[in-house]
Design a protein around this motif. Structure first.
Motif, PDB file in Angstrom:
ATOM      1  N   HIS A   1       0.815  -1.212   0.000  1.00  0.00           N
ATOM      2  CA  HIS A   1       0.000   0.000   0.000  1.00  0.00           C
ATOM      3  C   HIS A   1       0.845   1.258   0.000  1.00  0.00           C
ATOM      4  CE1 HIS A   1      -2.912  -2.917   1.325  1.00  0.00           C
ATOM      5  NE2 HIS A   1      -2.336  -3.051   2.492  1.00  0.00           N
ATOM      6  N   THR A   2       1.994   1.198   0.609  1.00  0.00           N
ATOM      7  CA  THR A   2       2.757   2.412   0.854  1.00  0.00           C
ATOM      8  C   THR A   2       3.377   2.953  -0.422  1.00  0.00           C
ATOM      9  OG1 THR A   2       4.691   1.100   1.360  1.00  0.00           O
ATOM     10  CG2 THR A   2       3.297   1.734   3.205  1.00  0.00           C
ATOM     11  N   GLN A   3       3.396   4.262  -0.529  1.00  0.00           N
ATOM     12  CA  GLN A   3       4.022   4.916  -1.664  1.00  0.00           C
ATOM     13  C   GLN A   3       5.507   5.143  -1.417  1.00  0.00           C
ATOM     14  OE1 GLN A   3       2.878   5.597  -4.670  1.00  0.00           O
ATOM     15  NE2 GLN A   3       1.021   4.535  -4.092  1.00  0.00           N
ATOM     16  N   GLU A   4       5.884   5.294  -0.161  1.00  0.00           N
ATOM     17  CA  GLU A   4       7.282   5.553   0.169  1.00  0.00           C
ATOM     18  C   GLU A   4       7.636   4.768   1.427  1.00  0.00           C
ATOM     19  OE1 GLU A   4      10.066   9.280   1.563  1.00  0.00           O
ATOM     20  OE2 GLU A   4       8.292   9.693   0.370  1.00  0.00           O
ATOM     21  N   VAL A   5       8.804   4.162   1.401  1.00  0.00           N
ATOM     22  CA  VAL A   5       9.297   3.422   2.558  1.00  0.00           C
ATOM     23  C   VAL A   5      10.582   4.098   3.007  1.00  0.00           C
ATOM     24  CG1 VAL A   5      10.074   1.191   3.402  1.00  0.00           C
ATOM     25  CG2 VAL A   5       8.327   1.294   1.624  1.00  0.00           C
ATOM     26  N   LEU A   6      10.696   4.355   4.300  1.00  0.00           N
ATOM     27  CA  LEU A   6      11.875   5.033   4.829  1.00  0.00           C
ATOM     28  C   LEU A   6      12.985   4.035   5.128  1.00  0.00           C
ATOM     29  CD1 LEU A   6      10.085   7.524   7.217  1.00  0.00           C
ATOM     30  CD2 LEU A   6      10.912   7.929   4.893  1.00  0.00           C
ATOM     31  N   ARG A   7      14.199   4.525   5.161  1.00  0.00           N
ATOM     32  CA  ARG A   7      15.381   3.709   5.464  1.00  0.00           C
ATOM     33  C   ARG A   7      15.203   3.013   6.809  1.00  0.00           C
ATOM     34  NH1 ARG A   7      20.406   4.949   3.651  1.00  0.00           N
ATOM     35  NH2 ARG A   7      19.632   7.013   3.130  1.00  0.00           N
ATOM     36  N   GLY A   8      15.373   1.697   6.825  1.00  0.00           N
ATOM     37  CA  GLY A   8      15.275   0.924   8.047  1.00  0.00           C
ATOM     38  C   GLY A   8      13.859   0.608   8.508  1.00  0.00           C
ATOM     39  N   GLN A   9      12.847   1.113   7.808  1.00  0.00           N
ATOM     40  CA  GLN A   9      11.456   0.857   8.182  1.00  0.00           C
ATOM     41  C   GLN A   9      11.084  -0.567   7.764  1.00  0.00           C
ATOM     42  OE1 GLN A   9       8.681   3.423   6.211  1.00  0.00           O
ATOM     43  NE2 GLN A   9       6.895   2.397   7.052  1.00  0.00           N
ATOM     44  N   THR A  10      10.569  -1.346   8.692  1.00  0.00           N
ATOM     45  CA  THR A  10      10.176  -2.727   8.406  1.00  0.00           C
ATOM     46  C   THR A  10       8.710  -2.764   8.017  1.00  0.00           C
ATOM     47  OG1 THR A  10      11.800  -3.607   9.954  1.00  0.00           O
ATOM     48  CG2 THR A  10       9.995  -5.055   9.339  1.00  0.00           C
ATOM     49  N   LEU A  11       8.453  -3.288   6.831  1.00  0.00           N
ATOM     50  CA  LEU A  11       7.085  -3.489   6.380  1.00  0.00           C
ATOM     51  C   LEU A  11       6.702  -4.923   6.703  1.00  0.00           C
ATOM     52  CD1 LEU A  11       7.232  -1.734   2.932  1.00  0.00           C
ATOM     53  CD2 LEU A  11       6.320  -0.838   5.044  1.00  0.00           C
ATOM     54  N   ARG A  12       5.562  -5.094   7.331  1.00  0.00           N
ATOM     55  CA  ARG A  12       5.129  -6.425   7.767  1.00  0.00           C
ATOM     56  C   ARG A  12       3.835  -6.777   7.039  1.00  0.00           C
ATOM     57  NH1 ARG A  12       6.298  -9.660  12.279  1.00  0.00           N
ATOM     58  NH2 ARG A  12       4.519 -10.854  13.031  1.00  0.00           N
ATOM     59  N   TYR A  13       3.854  -7.883   6.306  1.00  0.00           N
ATOM     60  CA  TYR A  13       2.678  -8.359   5.577  1.00  0.00           C
ATOM     61  C   TYR A  13       2.148  -9.591   6.302  1.00  0.00           C
ATOM     62  CZ  TYR A  13       4.799  -5.336   2.123  1.00  0.00           C
ATOM     63  OH  TYR A  13       5.369  -4.265   1.493  1.00  0.00           O
ATOM     64  N   GLU A  14       0.984  -9.446   6.927  1.00  0.00           N
ATOM     65  CA  GLU A  14       0.383 -10.503   7.746  1.00  0.00           C
ATOM     66  C   GLU A  14      -0.473 -11.429   6.883  1.00  0.00           C
ATOM     67  OE1 GLU A  14       0.605 -10.720  11.192  1.00  0.00           O
ATOM     68  OE2 GLU A  14       1.770  -8.896  11.464  1.00  0.00           O
ATOM     69  N   ASP A  15      -0.660 -12.641   7.345  1.00  0.00           N
ATOM     70  CA  ASP A  15      -1.539 -13.629   6.719  1.00  0.00           C
ATOM     71  C   ASP A  15      -1.311 -13.753   5.215  1.00  0.00           C
ATOM     72  OD1 ASP A  15      -2.715 -14.212   9.182  1.00  0.00           O
ATOM     73  OD2 ASP A  15      -4.131 -12.539   8.961  1.00  0.00           O
ATOM     74  N   VAL A  16      -0.076 -13.978   4.837  1.00  0.00           N
ATOM     75  CA  VAL A  16       0.293 -14.139   3.433  1.00  0.00           C
ATOM     76  C   VAL A  16      -0.126 -15.530   2.984  1.00  0.00           C
ATOM     77  CG1 VAL A  16       2.228 -14.232   1.832  1.00  0.00           C
ATOM     78  CG2 VAL A  16       2.216 -12.552   3.674  1.00  0.00           C
ATOM     79  N   SER A  17      -0.801 -15.603   1.857  1.00  0.00           N
ATOM     80  CA  SER A  17      -1.194 -16.904   1.309  1.00  0.00           C
ATOM     81  C   SER A  17      -0.420 -17.141   0.017  1.00  0.00           C
ATOM     82  CB  SER A  17      -2.697 -16.944   1.043  1.00  0.00           C
ATOM     83  OG  SER A  17      -3.032 -15.958   0.088  1.00  0.00           O
ATOM     84  N   GLY A  18      -0.290 -18.395  -0.340  1.00  0.00           N
ATOM     85  CA  GLY A  18       0.392 -18.727  -1.588  1.00  0.00           C
ATOM     86  C   GLY A  18       1.660 -19.526  -1.411  1.00  0.00           C
ATOM     87  N   VAL A  19       2.024 -19.878  -0.178  1.00  0.00           N
ATOM     88  CA  VAL A  19       3.198 -20.724   0.046  1.00  0.00           C
ATOM     89  C   VAL A  19       2.815 -22.144  -0.351  1.00  0.00           C
ATOM     90  CG1 VAL A  19       4.827 -21.607   1.743  1.00  0.00           C
ATOM     91  CG2 VAL A  19       4.058 -19.244   1.886  1.00  0.00           C
ATOM     92  N   LEU A  20       3.669 -22.764  -1.171  1.00  0.00           N
ATOM     93  CA  LEU A  20       3.400 -24.103  -1.679  1.00  0.00           C
ATOM     94  C   LEU A  20       4.280 -25.127  -0.992  1.00  0.00           C
ATOM     95  CD1 LEU A  20       3.371 -23.228  -5.482  1.00  0.00           C
ATOM     96  CD2 LEU A  20       1.428 -23.339  -3.929  1.00  0.00           C
ATOM     97  N   SER A  21       3.822 -26.359  -0.999  1.00  0.00           N
ATOM     98  CA  SER A  21       4.645 -27.455  -0.515  1.00  0.00           C
ATOM     99  C   SER A  21       5.681 -27.743  -1.583  1.00  0.00           C
ATOM    100  CB  SER A  21       3.774 -28.689  -0.274  1.00  0.00           C
ATOM    101  OG  SER A  21       4.589 -29.774   0.094  1.00  0.00           O
ATOM    102  N   GLY A  22       6.939 -27.574  -1.258  1.00  0.00           N
ATOM    103  CA  GLY A  22       8.011 -27.741  -2.235  1.00  0.00           C
ATOM    104  C   GLY A  22       8.707 -26.421  -2.489  1.00  0.00           C
ATOM    105  N   HIS A  23       9.054 -26.173  -3.757  1.00  0.00           N
ATOM    106  CA  HIS A  23       9.837 -24.997  -4.137  1.00  0.00           C
ATOM    107  C   HIS A  23       8.977 -23.726  -4.129  1.00  0.00           C
ATOM    108  CE1 HIS A  23      13.075 -22.802  -6.078  1.00  0.00           C
ATOM    109  NE2 HIS A  23      12.176 -22.295  -6.897  1.00  0.00           N
ATOM    110  N   ASN A  24       9.514 -22.662  -3.527  1.00  0.00           N
ATOM    111  CA  ASN A  24       8.855 -21.358  -3.456  1.00  0.00           C
ATOM    112  C   ASN A  24       9.864 -20.269  -3.778  1.00  0.00           C
ATOM    113  OD1 ASN A  24       6.026 -21.778  -2.116  1.00  0.00           O
ATOM    114  ND2 ASN A  24       7.433 -23.103  -1.021  1.00  0.00           N
ATOM    115  N   GLU A  25       9.362 -19.105  -4.212  1.00  0.00           N
ATOM    116  CA  GLU A  25      10.216 -17.961  -4.500  1.00  0.00           C
ATOM    117  C   GLU A  25       9.564 -16.677  -4.013  1.00  0.00           C
ATOM    118  OE1 GLU A  25      12.453 -19.446  -8.559  1.00  0.00           O
ATOM    119  OE2 GLU A  25      10.861 -17.958  -8.722  1.00  0.00           O
TER     120      GLU A  25
END
Length: 168
Positions: free
Chosen positions: A84-108
């Protein structure tokens, strides 16, 4: 006589080829399509992204009138994670909760961020962490040389068992 021989040879060759192709196509239609398996892993996944620079809009990015390129892009297995953010500051940690799409096996995980043009002599990096139920799965940093666009892919394997075995 020669004309009759030529016609016979053509009928045999073309007829044989037509028969082969027709037989091949009917066999291909008889094969049932495999149903895709759902390889997604259930769990609570969190991605944290921390750049070593303040992001800016990439001045060299190709943009059209109806779309703008965000200064930070995060993708998991090709699927965009909403930044969502338009600008991220130096050292600012962006946290994305409840991420879906991780597969069993190889991921990127793909990360792309644009550093400021004023810092073209510095090397920049983006640290990416992936947690599964508060267990650290991935902790890697994508680096770029002086003033270049910071972009890269972090690969890891996720095992479906609860042993917690991960390969980086």
């Amino acid at each position: 006589m020669r004309f009759l021989l030529v016609v016979t040879i053509w009928v045999v060759i073309v007829g044989g080829l037509w028969g082969y192709i027709a037989d091949r196509d009917t066999r291909r239609q008889q094969i049932t399509a495999a149903t895709p398996m759902d390889l997604s892993v259930e769990g609570r996944f969190v991605i944290e992204v921390t750049p070593t620079f303040s992001t800016e809009k990439d001045p060299f990015a190709l943009t059209t009138s109806d779309s703008s390129v965000p200064p930070l892009t995060v993708k998991l297995n090709g699927m965009d994670i909403d930044t969502h953010t338009q600008e991220v500051l130096r050292g600012q940690t962006l946290r994305y909760e409840d991420v879906s799409g991780v597969l069993s096996g190889h991921n990127e995980i793909y990360v792309s961020a644009s550093p400021p043009l004023s810092e073209h002599t510095l090397e920049h990096g983006v640290r990416v962490k992936l947690y599964e139920d508060s267990t650290l799965v991935v902790d890697q940093t994508v680096w770029a040389d002086q003033g270049a666009l910071v972009s890269g892919t972090i690969s890891f394997n996720h095992s479906a068992d609860k042993e917690g075995s991960y390969d980086h």
